[in-house]
Scaffold this motif. Structure first.
Motif, PDB file in Angstrom:
ATOM      1  N   LEU A   1      16.571 -30.638  57.696  1.00 24.94           N
ATOM      2  CA  LEU A   1      16.503 -29.560  58.553  1.00 24.94           C
ATOM      3  C   LEU A   1      16.360 -30.375  60.009  1.00 24.94           C
ATOM      4  N   ALA A   2      15.781 -31.230  60.321  1.00 24.67           N
ATOM      5  CA  ALA A   2      15.554 -31.800  61.473  1.00 24.67           C
ATOM      6  C   ALA A   2      16.822 -32.343  61.989  1.00 24.67           C
ATOM      7  N   HIS A   3      17.656 -32.985  61.095  1.00 21.24           N
ATOM      8  CA  HIS A   3      18.854 -33.699  61.363  1.00 21.24           C
ATOM      9  C   HIS A   3      19.893 -32.524  61.625  1.00 21.24           C
ATOM     10  N   GLU A   4      19.877 -31.550  60.973  1.00 15.04           N
ATOM     11  CA  GLU A   4      20.697 -30.470  61.168  1.00 15.04           C
ATOM     12  C   GLU A   4      20.400 -29.760  62.432  1.00 15.04           C
ATOM     13  N   ALA A   5      19.264 -29.593  62.898  1.00 17.18           N
ATOM     14  CA  ALA A   5      19.125 -28.987  64.085  1.00 17.18           C
ATOM     15  C   ALA A   5      19.498 -29.860  65.209  1.00 17.18           C
ATOM     16  N   PHE A   6      19.286 -31.305  65.161  1.00 11.63           N
ATOM     17  CA  PHE A   6      19.536 -32.326  66.025  1.00 11.63           C
ATOM     18  C   PHE A   6      21.027 -32.091  66.475  1.00 11.63           C
ATOM     19  N   LEU A   7      22.094 -31.912  65.161  1.00 10.40           N
ATOM     20  CA  LEU A   7      23.515 -32.167  65.367  1.00 10.40           C
ATOM     21  C   LEU A   7      23.874 -30.837  65.902  1.00 10.40           C
ATOM     22  N   LYS A   8      23.137 -29.733  65.324  1.00  7.69           N
ATOM     23  CA  LYS A   8      23.564 -28.346  66.106  1.00  7.69           C
ATOM     24  C   LYS A   8      23.639 -28.180  67.630  1.00  7.69           C
ATOM     25  N   LYS A   9      22.258 -28.560  68.038  1.00 13.30           N
ATOM     26  CA  LYS A   9      22.067 -28.636  69.409  1.00 13.30           C
ATOM     27  C   LYS A   9      23.352 -29.225  70.254  1.00 13.30           C
TER      28      LYS A   9
ATOM     29  N   LEU B   1      32.172 -35.331  67.888  1.00 11.62           N
ATOM     30  CA  LEU B   1      31.035 -35.628  67.112  1.00 11.62           C
ATOM     31  C   LEU B   1      31.020 -34.877  65.868  1.00 11.62           C
ATOM     32  N   GLU B   2      31.707 -33.681  65.611  1.00 14.62           N
ATOM     33  CA  GLU B   2      32.222 -33.322  64.282  1.00 14.62           C
ATOM     34  C   GLU B   2      32.712 -34.216  63.243  1.00 14.62           C
ATOM     35  N   ARG B   3      33.614 -35.170  63.727  1.00 16.71           N
ATOM     36  CA  ARG B   3      34.326 -36.090  62.914  1.00 16.71           C
ATOM     37  C   ARG B   3      33.594 -37.235  62.807  1.00 16.71           C
ATOM     38  N   GLY B   4      32.768 -37.576  63.870  1.00 15.89           N
ATOM     39  CA  GLY B   4      32.384 -38.966  63.972  1.00 15.89           C
ATOM     40  C   GLY B   4      31.002 -39.346  63.435  1.00 15.89           C
ATOM     41  N   HIS B   5      30.334 -38.215  63.491  1.00 16.47           N
ATOM     42  CA  HIS B   5      28.984 -38.428  62.787  1.00 16.47           C
ATOM     43  C   HIS B   5      28.898 -38.287  61.398  1.00 16.47           C
ATOM     44  N   ARG B   6      29.119 -39.247  60.643  1.00 17.64           N
ATOM     45  CA  ARG B   6      29.178 -39.276  59.245  1.00 17.64           C
ATOM     46  C   ARG B   6      27.959 -39.930  58.466  1.00 17.64           C
ATOM     47  N   GLU B   7      28.420 -40.421  57.168  1.00 21.92           N
ATOM     48  CA  GLU B   7      27.481 -41.015  56.426  1.00 21.92           C
ATOM     49  C   GLU B   7      26.462 -42.048  57.151  1.00 21.92           C
ATOM     50  N   ALA B   8      27.432 -43.278  57.850  1.00 18.00           N
ATOM     51  CA  ALA B   8      26.603 -44.300  58.330  1.00 18.00           C
ATOM     52  C   ALA B   8      25.683 -43.872  59.478  1.00 18.00           C
ATOM     53  N   GLU B   9      26.004 -43.074  60.280  1.00 17.29           N
ATOM     54  CA  GLU B   9      25.208 -42.475  61.450  1.00 17.29           C
ATOM     55  C   GLU B   9      24.015 -41.722  60.788  1.00 17.29           C
ATOM     56  N   LYS B  10      24.301 -40.582  59.963  1.00 17.52           N
ATOM     57  CA  LYS B  10      23.071 -39.993  59.376  1.00 17.52           C
ATOM     58  C   LYS B  10      22.081 -40.994  58.553  1.00 17.52           C
ATOM     59  N   LEU B  11      22.673 -41.969  57.943  1.00 15.60           N
ATOM     60  CA  LEU B  11      21.868 -42.943  57.315  1.00 15.60           C
ATOM     61  C   LEU B  11      21.007 -43.739  58.264  1.00 15.60           C
ATOM     62  N   PHE B  12      21.325 -44.035  59.622  1.00 16.23           N
ATOM     63  CA  PHE B  12      20.733 -44.674  60.533  1.00 16.23           C
ATOM     64  C   PHE B  12      19.719 -43.584  61.003  1.00 16.23           C
ATOM     65  N   CYS B  13      19.984 -42.386  60.997  1.00 20.19           N
ATOM     66  CA  CYS B  13      19.014 -41.386  61.448  1.00 20.19           C
ATOM     67  C   CYS B  13      17.736 -41.123  60.627  1.00 20.19           C
ATOM     68  N   ARG B  14      18.060 -41.432  59.385  1.00 19.91           N
ATOM     69  CA  ARG B  14      17.148 -40.967  58.348  1.00 19.91           C
ATOM     70  C   ARG B  14      16.340 -42.242  57.973  1.00 19.91           C
ATOM     71  N   GLU B  15      17.044 -43.389  57.946  1.00 18.78           N
ATOM     72  CA  GLU B  15      16.193 -44.749  57.472  1.00 18.78           C
ATOM     73  C   GLU B  15      15.747 -45.611  58.711  1.00 18.78           C
ATOM     74  N   VAL B  16      16.054 -45.294  59.758  1.00 15.61           N
ATOM     75  CA  VAL B  16      15.749 -46.177  60.899  1.00 15.61           C
ATOM     76  C   VAL B  16      15.146 -45.446  62.136  1.00 15.61           C
ATOM     77  N   TRP B  17      15.723 -44.398  62.668  1.00 15.43           N
ATOM     78  CA  TRP B  17      15.201 -43.773  63.885  1.00 15.43           C
ATOM     79  C   TRP B  17      14.231 -43.048  63.799  1.00 15.43           C
ATOM     80  N   ARG B  18      14.163 -41.969  62.631  1.00 18.80           N
ATOM     81  CA  ARG B  18      13.055 -41.224  62.267  1.00 18.80           C
ATOM     82  C   ARG B  18      11.943 -41.970  62.087  1.00 18.80           C
ATOM     83  N   PRO B  19      11.829 -42.936  61.013  1.00 20.54           N
ATOM     84  CA  PRO B  19      10.670 -43.461  60.796  1.00 20.54           C
ATOM     85  C   PRO B  19      10.228 -44.208  61.887  1.00 20.54           C
TER      86      PRO B  19
END
Length: 224
Positions: free
Chosen positions: A5-13, A26-44
């Motif tokens: 939910l937080a990631h979806e709101a972040f991208l939508k903004k 942004l729609e094409r480039g923010h894919r699996e690797a970038e989402k993984l970074f957000c979840r496993e590195v940045w948000r923690p």
């Protein structure tokens, strides 16, 4: 689910704030690797996505647009973050692309940005190492760029000293290097232990801690 939910709101903004190619990138480039970074590195590490900009557009020295995976921008920090897979950034890169990659990073540095890159394999399989390295980078900055657990300048300098001398620290090392008292030196080293950056070492046949060494990731043998 909370991250999703937080990631979806972040991208939508950011999507809603863009148009044209900047939006399409942004729609094409923010894919699996970038989402993984957000979840496993940045948000923690940061807990939220404030001041983080995905697929950030910059003009190069020729006036042409290129996009960095992320930019972290505050009043005191201008940080560009790239997630690099081995294939496109090493194995499949020709000489011209390699030159451009290096020139681009140098140009960003000349423009006042600090550029850091993480290997996709580390983000996917060793995110705790990425978190620790990114924490150290952010610790150089003041204000908004300083993480909560490394706000004290004495702690940052003590940690840098540990890396520089490449041996376990003694309280006297911190005292002499930072010109602080024994109590402050011990308190600083104990605080770094509580943050899992140092480990206490007792003396021979003693329960008393006499040294503090850099914490090591046992499973991969890398120093944090």
């Amino acid at each position: 689910m909370e991250f999703e939910l937080a990631h979806e709101a972040f991208l939508k903004k950011h999507v809603e704030a863009r148009s044209g190619e900047r939006k399409g990138r942004l729609e094409r480039g923010h894919r699996e690797a970038e989402k993984l970074f957000c979840r496993e590195v940045w948000r923690p590490l940061r807990g939220q996505f404030d001041n983080l900009h995905p697929e950030f557009e910059v003009l190069d020295w020729r006036g042409r647009s290129f996009f960095c995976d992320f930019a972290y921008l505050t009043a005191g920090v201008q940080l560009m973050i790239e997630i690099k897979g081995y294939g496109p950034h090493v194995r499949d890169m020709d000489r011209q692309s390699y030159c451009y990659e290096l020139n681009r990073e140098t140009f960003l540095t000349a423009m006042g940005y600090r550029v850091i890159s993480f290997a996709y394999d580390d983000v996917a399989h060793r995110p705790e190492l990425c978190v620790s390295l990114l924490r150290m980078v952010l610790s150089y900055f003041q204000g908004d760029g300083t993480p909560q657990h490394l706000q004290d300048a004495v702690e940052r300098e003590a940690l840098r000293l540990a890396y520089r001398i490449a041996r376990p620290l003694r309280p006297i090392d911190v005292e002499q290097h930072l010109h602080v008292g024994h109590r402050t030196a011990v308190k600083t080293l104990q605080s770094l232990c509580s943050k899992s950056l140092l480990s206490p070492v007792a003396g021979p046949n003693s329960k008393h801690v006499v040294r503090y060494e850099l914490r090591q990731l046992a499973k991969n043998g890398l120093w944090l």
